[in-house]
Design a protein around this motif. Structure first.
Motif, PDB file in Angstrom:
ATOM      1  N   LYS A   1     -26.249  15.553   1.248  1.00  0.00           N
ATOM      2  CA  LYS A   1     -24.905  15.787   0.719  1.00  0.00           C
ATOM      3  C   LYS A   1     -25.041  16.440  -0.643  1.00  0.00           C
ATOM      4  O   LYS A   1     -25.507  15.815  -1.601  1.00  0.00           O
ATOM      5  CB  LYS A   1     -24.133  14.468   0.610  1.00  0.00           C
ATOM      6  CG  LYS A   1     -23.870  13.807   1.963  1.00  0.00           C
ATOM      7  CD  LYS A   1     -23.072  12.524   1.787  1.00  0.00           C
ATOM      8  CE  LYS A   1     -22.815  11.866   3.145  1.00  0.00           C
ATOM      9  NZ  LYS A   1     -22.048  10.589   2.985  1.00  0.00           N
TER      10      LYS A   1
ATOM     11  N   ALA B   1     -22.191  22.689  19.286  1.00  0.00           N
ATOM     12  CA  ALA B   1     -21.366  22.054  18.256  1.00  0.00           C
ATOM     13  C   ALA B   1     -22.239  21.458  17.147  1.00  0.00           C
ATOM     14  O   ALA B   1     -21.929  21.580  15.955  1.00  0.00           O
ATOM     15  CB  ALA B   1     -20.485  20.973  18.881  1.00  0.00           C
ATOM     16  N   ASP B   2     -23.354  20.813  17.537  1.00  0.00           N
ATOM     17  CA  ASP B   2     -24.269  20.258  16.533  1.00  0.00           C
ATOM     18  C   ASP B   2     -24.897  21.370  15.686  1.00  0.00           C
ATOM     19  O   ASP B   2     -25.074  21.213  14.467  1.00  0.00           O
ATOM     20  CB  ASP B   2     -25.369  19.444  17.220  1.00  0.00           C
ATOM     21  CG  ASP B   2     -24.821  18.202  17.909  1.00  0.00           C
ATOM     22  OD1 ASP B   2     -23.734  17.740  17.500  1.00  0.00           O
ATOM     23  OD2 ASP B   2     -25.471  17.705  18.854  1.00  0.00           O
TER      24      ASP B   2
ATOM     25  N   LEU C   1     -23.593  24.313  15.002  1.00  0.00           N
ATOM     26  CA  LEU C   1     -22.583  24.836  14.080  1.00  0.00           C
ATOM     27  C   LEU C   1     -22.391  23.909  12.883  1.00  0.00           C
ATOM     28  O   LEU C   1     -22.186  24.370  11.757  1.00  0.00           O
ATOM     29  CB  LEU C   1     -21.254  25.021  14.819  1.00  0.00           C
ATOM     30  CG  LEU C   1     -21.181  26.183  15.814  1.00  0.00           C
ATOM     31  CD1 LEU C   1     -19.836  26.186  16.529  1.00  0.00           C
ATOM     32  CD2 LEU C   1     -21.403  27.508  15.103  1.00  0.00           C
ATOM     33  N   THR C   2     -22.476  22.589  13.117  1.00  0.00           N
ATOM     34  CA  THR C   2     -22.370  21.632  12.011  1.00  0.00           C
ATOM     35  C   THR C   2     -23.525  21.806  11.031  1.00  0.00           C
ATOM     36  O   THR C   2     -23.332  21.828   9.805  1.00  0.00           O
ATOM     37  CB  THR C   2     -22.355  20.199  12.557  1.00  0.00           C
ATOM     38  OG1 THR C   2     -21.242  20.035  13.444  1.00  0.00           O
ATOM     39  CG2 THR C   2     -22.236  19.194  11.415  1.00  0.00           C
ATOM     40  N   ASP C   3     -24.751  21.942  11.560  1.00  0.00           N
ATOM     41  CA  ASP C   3     -25.920  22.143  10.693  1.00  0.00           C
ATOM     42  C   ASP C   3     -25.804  23.446   9.907  1.00  0.00           C
ATOM     43  O   ASP C   3     -26.116  23.492   8.705  1.00  0.00           O
ATOM     44  CB  ASP C   3     -27.194  22.155  11.538  1.00  0.00           C
ATOM     45  CG  ASP C   3     -27.469  20.813  12.198  1.00  0.00           C
ATOM     46  OD1 ASP C   3     -26.960  19.798  11.689  1.00  0.00           O
ATOM     47  OD2 ASP C   3     -28.180  20.789  13.220  1.00  0.00           O
TER      48      ASP C   3
ATOM     49  N   ALA D   1     -23.068  25.009   9.050  1.00  0.00           N
ATOM     50  CA  ALA D   1     -22.010  24.881   8.039  1.00  0.00           C
ATOM     51  C   ALA D   1     -22.510  24.124   6.810  1.00  0.00           C
ATOM     52  O   ALA D   1     -22.181  24.489   5.670  1.00  0.00           O
ATOM     53  CB  ALA D   1     -20.798  24.175   8.638  1.00  0.00           C
ATOM     54  N   GLU D   2     -23.314  23.081   7.015  1.00  0.00           N
ATOM     55  CA  GLU D   2     -23.856  22.332   5.879  1.00  0.00           C
ATOM     56  C   GLU D   2     -24.778  23.201   5.033  1.00  0.00           C
ATOM     57  O   GLU D   2     -24.718  23.168   3.798  1.00  0.00           O
ATOM     58  CB  GLU D   2     -24.602  21.094   6.389  1.00  0.00           C
ATOM     59  CG  GLU D   2     -23.700  20.025   6.999  1.00  0.00           C
ATOM     60  CD  GLU D   2     -24.483  18.857   7.539  1.00  0.00           C
ATOM     61  OE1 GLU D   2     -25.736  18.920   7.501  1.00  0.00           O
ATOM     62  OE2 GLU D   2     -23.868  17.875   7.996  1.00  0.00           O
TER      63      GLU D   2
END
Length: 425
Positions: free
Chosen positions: A193, A280-281, A283-285, A287-288
């Motif tokens: 984070k 989907a996973d 795309l999440t990675d 984006a982070e």
């Protein structure tokens, strides 16, 4: 209005107390206790609704006897906050040598001893008298702590929670007393984070003041280096430049981690088959990593402006000027990396969305073939559903099996045709 109410309560208290002096002794003690309890309860309730600043103003407006009476009604948990609003003279008259507690934040002063940075923890005003620091660092300071440092050195320290509200044009400026104010964002990448933590720097004479709300890896690293490496810093401007240099190093390490994470994502994206859940996973990675990359680029631009501001103010000596130029060159190289990573992230994003579209097209393709294949049997069923009298097969015993067989053949023929054309795979 609050001061008038306090004065009225004190007058009533003194008036009743004077009247009770003429009463017999046993009865006087009982009534005095009841009256004092009632008046002081009203005063405590009033003080509980007022801020520490308002209570301090009221105490300054009263004579010493009345101020002592009001002070006794201030809740113990709020006394430290009120003491910071009082002058040194009034504070000594009310509580003697008592020092108000500074709060839960950390205040640290750093001196140069034999070329190394020595840390001195600050717990009260007396700790400041025997030191000559080049750097004072305030971590999550309370208002009392900021007032303690500000009053001792004659400056005003900002609240770290207010730093995010500053406009870009107000992040670098010079006060009338030759105070250099610089507000910068430092990267904090912890447990996946990332966020930017604002830090306020004030250069005044031979001292650097820093105010921040969270502990930062860059600050820990610089304190360690300065304590273990003789001659690492020579003055407060060296300390400030080294903090910016360490921020560039920390950002470079974060960019290397982005490269590693995107390499893992690339292997997933370039595999032969990706399900919608996997996409989907991914795309999440992505984006982070894009968020972290953008944050690094923003912080580097902010650091670049800060270092350029120091150069323009002509505050640096020859060695420090070379260090500042090197920091700017490092930032330029990091900006090139962030630009490359943006392109790579966009490519992986487009590729992943493309695979999602392919999976959706496969589903649409099945429905399209099915709908085309069902057109002939639908037509046959419609014809036989008209019940014409001149259709002999309607009276035939095998008429319905014949119609069903005809519809089955009409379904199979399109599938065989599509299969031979290679449209079904």
């Amino acid at each position: 209005m609050s001061l008038q109410t306090v004065n009225d309560l004190l007058k009533k208290h003194k008036l009743v107390e004077g009247m009770l002096n003429n009463q017999p002794m046993p009865r006087r003690k009982l009534i005095t206790a009841l009256v004092q309890k009632q008046h002081m309860a009203e005063l405590r309730g009033l003080l509980a609704r007022l801020s520490a600043i308002e209570i301090g103003q009221i105490l300054h407006s009263l004579d010493l006897e009345d101020a002592g009476l009001v002070w006794q009604q201030v809740e113990e948990s709020r006394q430290d906050d009120v003491l910071w609003e009082l002058s040194d003279t009034l504070r000594e008259e009310l509580v003697g040598d008592r020092e108000p507690h500074c709060g839960v934040g950390q205040m640290s002063a750093f001196e140069l001893l034999e070329g190394r940075l020595a840390k001195v923890s600050i717990t009260c005003r007396h700790d400041l008298y025997a030191i000559k620091p080049i750097w004072i660092d305030l971590l999550a300071p309370s208002k009392a702590q900021r007032l303690l440092i500000g009053q001792h050195y004659g400056l005003e320290l900002p609240d770290p929670l207010d730093l995010t509200d500053l406009e870009a044009s107000a992040r670098f400026y010079v006060e009338d007393q030759h105070e250099i104010h610089i507000h910068s964002d430092f990267l904090l990448d912890r447990e996946g984070k990332s966020r930017s933590v604002p830090v306020a720097f004030i250069l005044r004479g031979d001292m650097l003041f820093s105010v921040r709300s969270e502990e930062l890896p860059v600050f820990r690293l610089q304190r360690l280096r300065a304590r273990t490496q003789p001659g690492f810093v020579s003055d407060c401007k060296d300390m400030l430049l080294d903090l910016y240099g360490a921020e560039a190093e920390y950002s470079a390490d974060a960019l290397e981690n982005i490269y590693e994470q995107l390499e893992i994502v690339s292997k997933k994206v370039l595999s032969q088959d990706i399900s919608d859940e996997e996409a989907a996973d991914i795309l999440t990675d992505i984006a982070e990593e894009e968020d972290l990359n953008g944050r690094i680029r923003r912080n580097m631009l902010d650091t670049q402006r800060a270092v350029s501001f120091l150069i323009r103010r002509k505050l640096l000596n020859t060695t420090q000027l070379e260090d500042a130029q090197q920091i700017l060159r490092d930032i330029e190289s990091l900006n090139s990396h962030t630009a490359f990573l943006f392109d790579k992230i966009n490519f992986l994003m487009d590729a992943t969305v493309g695979f999602i579209n392919i999976n959706q097209n496969k589903v649409i393709k099945i429905f399209s073939v099915a709908s085309v294949a069902m057109l002939p049997p639908t037509l046959i069923a419609s014809i036989y559903g008209m019940n014409f009298e001149n259709m002999p097969e309607l009276q035939w015993m095998l008429g319905y099996p014949f119609a069903l067989g005809l519809m089955t053949i009409s379904v199979l023929l399109p599938f065989i045709f599509f299969k031979r054309k290679g449209w079904l795979r």
